[in-house]
Write an enzyme that holds these catalytic residues in place. Sequence first.
Site, PDB file in Angstrom:
ATOM      1  N   ASN A  14       0.879  -1.164   0.000  1.00  9.03           N
ATOM      2  CA  ASN A  14       0.000   0.000   0.000  1.00  9.03           C
ATOM      3  C   ASN A  14       0.919   1.217   0.000  1.00  9.03           C
ATOM      4  O   ASN A  14       1.510   1.567   1.014  1.00  9.03           O
ATOM      5  CB  ASN A  14      -0.885  -0.035   1.250  1.00  9.03           C
ATOM      6  N   ARG A  16      -2.488  -2.116  -3.672  1.00  9.93           N
ATOM      7  CA  ARG A  16      -3.737  -1.379  -3.514  1.00  9.93           C
ATOM      8  C   ARG A  16      -3.669  -0.139  -4.408  1.00  9.93           C
ATOM      9  O   ARG A  16      -2.716   0.643  -4.305  1.00  9.93           O
ATOM     10  CB  ARG A  16      -3.878  -0.950  -2.058  1.00  9.93           C
ATOM     11  N   HIS A  67     -13.002   2.847  -0.335  1.00  6.43           N
ATOM     12  CA  HIS A  67     -12.999   1.818   0.725  1.00  6.43           C
ATOM     13  C   HIS A  67     -13.608   0.508   0.221  1.00  6.43           C
ATOM     14  O   HIS A  67     -14.067  -0.305   1.010  1.00  6.43           O
ATOM     15  CB  HIS A  67     -13.822   2.256   1.959  1.00  6.43           C
ATOM     16  N   ASN A  87     -10.220   7.373  10.080  1.00  6.52           N
ATOM     17  CA  ASN A  87     -10.028   8.796   9.830  1.00  6.52           C
ATOM     18  C   ASN A  87     -10.848   9.218   8.610  1.00  6.52           C
ATOM     19  O   ASN A  87     -11.528  10.223   8.615  1.00  6.52           O
ATOM     20  CB  ASN A  87      -8.553   9.032   9.538  1.00  6.52           C
ATOM     21  N   GLY A  88     -10.747   8.400   7.563  1.00  7.30           N
ATOM     22  CA  GLY A  88     -11.697   8.485   6.448  1.00  7.30           C
ATOM     23  C   GLY A  88     -12.842   7.550   6.801  1.00  7.30           C
ATOM     24  O   GLY A  88     -12.602   6.510   7.414  1.00  7.30           O
ATOM     25  N   ARG A 108     -12.284  15.706   7.142  1.00  9.12           N
ATOM     26  CA  ARG A 108     -13.082  16.022   5.940  1.00  9.12           C
ATOM     27  C   ARG A 108     -14.523  16.341   6.325  1.00  9.12           C
ATOM     28  O   ARG A 108     -15.085  15.696   7.214  1.00  9.12           O
ATOM     29  CB  ARG A 108     -13.084  14.834   4.973  1.00  9.12           C
ATOM     30  N   ASP A 117      -8.705  13.084  16.110  1.00  8.24           N
ATOM     31  CA  ASP A 117      -8.632  11.748  16.709  1.00  8.24           C
ATOM     32  C   ASP A 117      -9.797  11.532  17.673  1.00  8.24           C
ATOM     33  O   ASP A 117      -9.933  12.245  18.669  1.00  8.24           O
ATOM     34  CB  ASP A 117      -7.287  11.596  17.431  1.00  8.24           C
ATOM     35  N   ARG A 120     -10.368   9.417  19.905  1.00 13.85           N
ATOM     36  CA  ARG A 120     -10.039   9.154  21.322  1.00 13.85           C
ATOM     37  C   ARG A 120     -10.037  10.454  22.123  1.00 13.85           C
ATOM     38  O   ARG A 120     -10.594  10.526  23.222  1.00 13.85           O
ATOM     39  CB  ARG A 120      -8.646   8.519  21.427  1.00 13.85           C
ATOM     40  N   GLY A 143     -10.687   2.057  12.401  1.00 15.45           N
ATOM     41  CA  GLY A 143     -10.147   2.397  13.730  1.00 15.45           C
ATOM     42  C   GLY A 143     -11.224   2.724  14.753  1.00 15.45           C
ATOM     43  O   GLY A 143     -11.169   2.261  15.893  1.00 15.45           O
ATOM     44  N   GLY A 189     -14.692   2.134  14.324  1.00 16.51           N
ATOM     45  CA  GLY A 189     -15.654   1.029  14.349  1.00 16.51           C
ATOM     46  C   GLY A 189     -15.157  -0.155  15.169  1.00 16.51           C
ATOM     47  O   GLY A 189     -15.926  -0.799  15.888  1.00 16.51           O
ATOM     48  N   GLU A 190     -13.849  -0.429  15.081  1.00 11.47           N
ATOM     49  CA  GLU A 190     -13.312  -1.620  15.750  1.00 11.47           C
ATOM     50  C   GLU A 190     -12.967  -1.389  17.210  1.00 11.47           C
ATOM     51  O   GLU A 190     -12.916  -2.340  17.991  1.00 11.47           O
ATOM     52  CB  GLU A 190     -12.048  -2.094  15.009  1.00 11.47           C
ATOM     53  N   GLU A 202      -7.966  -5.482   4.774  1.00 11.57           N
ATOM     54  CA  GLU A 202      -7.907  -5.166   3.345  1.00 11.57           C
ATOM     55  C   GLU A 202      -6.725  -5.870   2.680  1.00 11.57           C
ATOM     56  O   GLU A 202      -6.824  -6.357   1.557  1.00 11.57           O
ATOM     57  CB  GLU A 202      -7.794  -3.645   3.162  1.00 11.57           C
TER      58      GLU A 202
HETATM   59  P1  ADP Z   1      -7.240   5.635   8.700  1.00 13.04           P
HETATM   60  O1  ADP Z   1      -8.546   5.947   8.052  1.00 13.04           O
HETATM   61  O2  ADP Z   1      -6.257   6.761   8.599  1.00 13.04           O
HETATM   62  O3  ADP Z   1      -6.678   4.264   8.350  1.00 13.04           O
HETATM   63  P2  ADP Z   1      -7.862   4.446  11.304  1.00 13.04           P
HETATM   64  O4  ADP Z   1      -8.712   3.361  10.711  1.00 13.04           O
HETATM   65  O5  ADP Z   1      -6.628   4.064  12.023  1.00 13.04           O
HETATM   66  O6  ADP Z   1      -7.553   5.604  10.266  1.00 13.04           O
HETATM   67  O7  ADP Z   1      -8.810   5.246  12.298  1.00 13.04           O
HETATM   68  C1  ADP Z   1      -8.405   6.368  13.024  1.00 13.04           C
HETATM   69  C2  ADP Z   1      -9.451   6.660  14.095  1.00 13.04           C
HETATM   70  O8  ADP Z   1      -9.680   5.457  14.831  1.00 13.04           O
HETATM   71  C3  ADP Z   1      -9.056   7.731  15.080  1.00 13.04           C
HETATM   72  O9  ADP Z   1     -10.135   8.627  15.258  1.00 13.04           O
HETATM   73  C4  ADP Z   1      -8.774   6.981  16.372  1.00 13.04           C
HETATM   74  O10 ADP Z   1      -9.316   7.659  17.471  1.00 13.04           O
HETATM   75  C5  ADP Z   1      -9.482   5.662  16.212  1.00 13.04           C
HETATM   76  N1  ADP Z   1      -8.642   4.543  16.691  1.00 13.04           N
HETATM   77  C6  ADP Z   1      -7.683   3.892  15.999  1.00 13.04           C
HETATM   78  N2  ADP Z   1      -7.120   2.924  16.770  1.00 13.04           N
HETATM   79  C7  ADP Z   1      -7.726   2.971  17.975  1.00 13.04           C
HETATM   80  C8  ADP Z   1      -7.573   2.236  19.203  1.00 13.04           C
HETATM   81  N3  ADP Z   1      -6.700   1.244  19.323  1.00 13.04           N
HETATM   82  N4  ADP Z   1      -8.387   2.576  20.243  1.00 13.04           N
HETATM   83  C9  ADP Z   1      -9.268   3.556  20.113  1.00 13.04           C
HETATM   84  N5  ADP Z   1      -9.450   4.288  18.981  1.00 13.04           N
HETATM   85  C10 ADP Z   1      -8.694   4.015  17.922  1.00 13.04           C
END
Ligand code: ADP
Length: 352
Positions: free
Chosen positions: A9, A66, A155, A186-187, A216, A258, A260, A306, A308-309, A339
Amino acid sequence: MSMKILVINSGSSSIKYELFLMPQKAVLKKGHIDKIGEKGSLIRDHKQGLKLILEKLGYISCVGHRVVHGGEKFHSPTIINSKVIENIRALSALAPLHNPANLSGIIACKQVLKNVPQVAVFDTAFHQTLPEHAYIYGLPYDYYKKFKIRKYGFHGISHEYMLHEARRILNKPLNKINLISCHLGNGASISAIYKGSSVDTSMGFTPLEGLLMGTRCGDLDPALITYIMRLKKLRPGRIDEILNRESGLKGISGITNDMRYIKKAALKGNKRAQLALDIFVYRIRKYIGAYTAVLGNVDLLVFCGGIGENQRSVVSAISRGLFNNFKKKPKVCVIKTREELLIAEKAYDLVK
Ligand code: ADP
């Protein structure tokens, strides 16, 4: 026959990689190189970065890349030759930030690995099943014919992985599955999948449309763009930057993209952080409502990415009371998106 498949990627200044043994789906190695070509970095370009990665990996049977934008040309994974490279390059006009970066990785691999087969897997391909009424914008129709202006969606690799996981969870064939898939990182994007095919998705011509994201803005009244440009005397490049990098959770909260830290600040009583969180959740619920109407009957609602999981409280706020009045309630679950694994599977299927 087992094959070692390297999944790449490639971003503008980074290469993420994962090496799989297929068809066993075993991860042999993974990692990333950042800051390629940046000031102070020891790595000049993608070719040098890739050489460094390959030194650690030994023999490779095939590489899966990718690629963000496949336009209307690429509906499925494709073995890369010089014509495919030209087509991906031509599509850079539609994805100026992503396709050139993906191409740097492809060209570096061609130079270093010479005759090893390479496969491009496109983020847009899964959404090529969208019907016209979902992908044509309310613009003069010529814009689609002449300039290919339409909804493409992104996606796709992640949403397709969700569909494959749904088959396992529901124990149903793909063409019997109605799924709403929420990729929240993030996206962020959400897809309506009817009988195993993507029929609508929230991202559009670019990954800016749809949900509120880290930086965004997502859906807007389009008249706002010219209004803000006149108001603040902005050039197109600057308004692009504002909509893509300074809006979303970051723009509303004034703190961060972020989730968090948005949640922490909201818990401490920061009103704008709470507002950003509320808008994020509200817009996803709105899309889920719309896609429920599109699908008629929903078997499964899944969350990945990030947020969702990892952010249970956000997923709970989104799902709360959603299907209360339904006779047959959809299952709701969280799935870790993989992915890279799907890219490895597709490359394996094509090359084996
Ligand atoms: P990208 O779209 O850049 O791949 P990610 O899928 O890593 O981004 O998602 C980023 C978001 O997910 C951030 O808002 C962050 O707060 C949240 N996130 C990522 N990892 C964790 C984690 N281990 N615990 C809590 N929140 C997380």
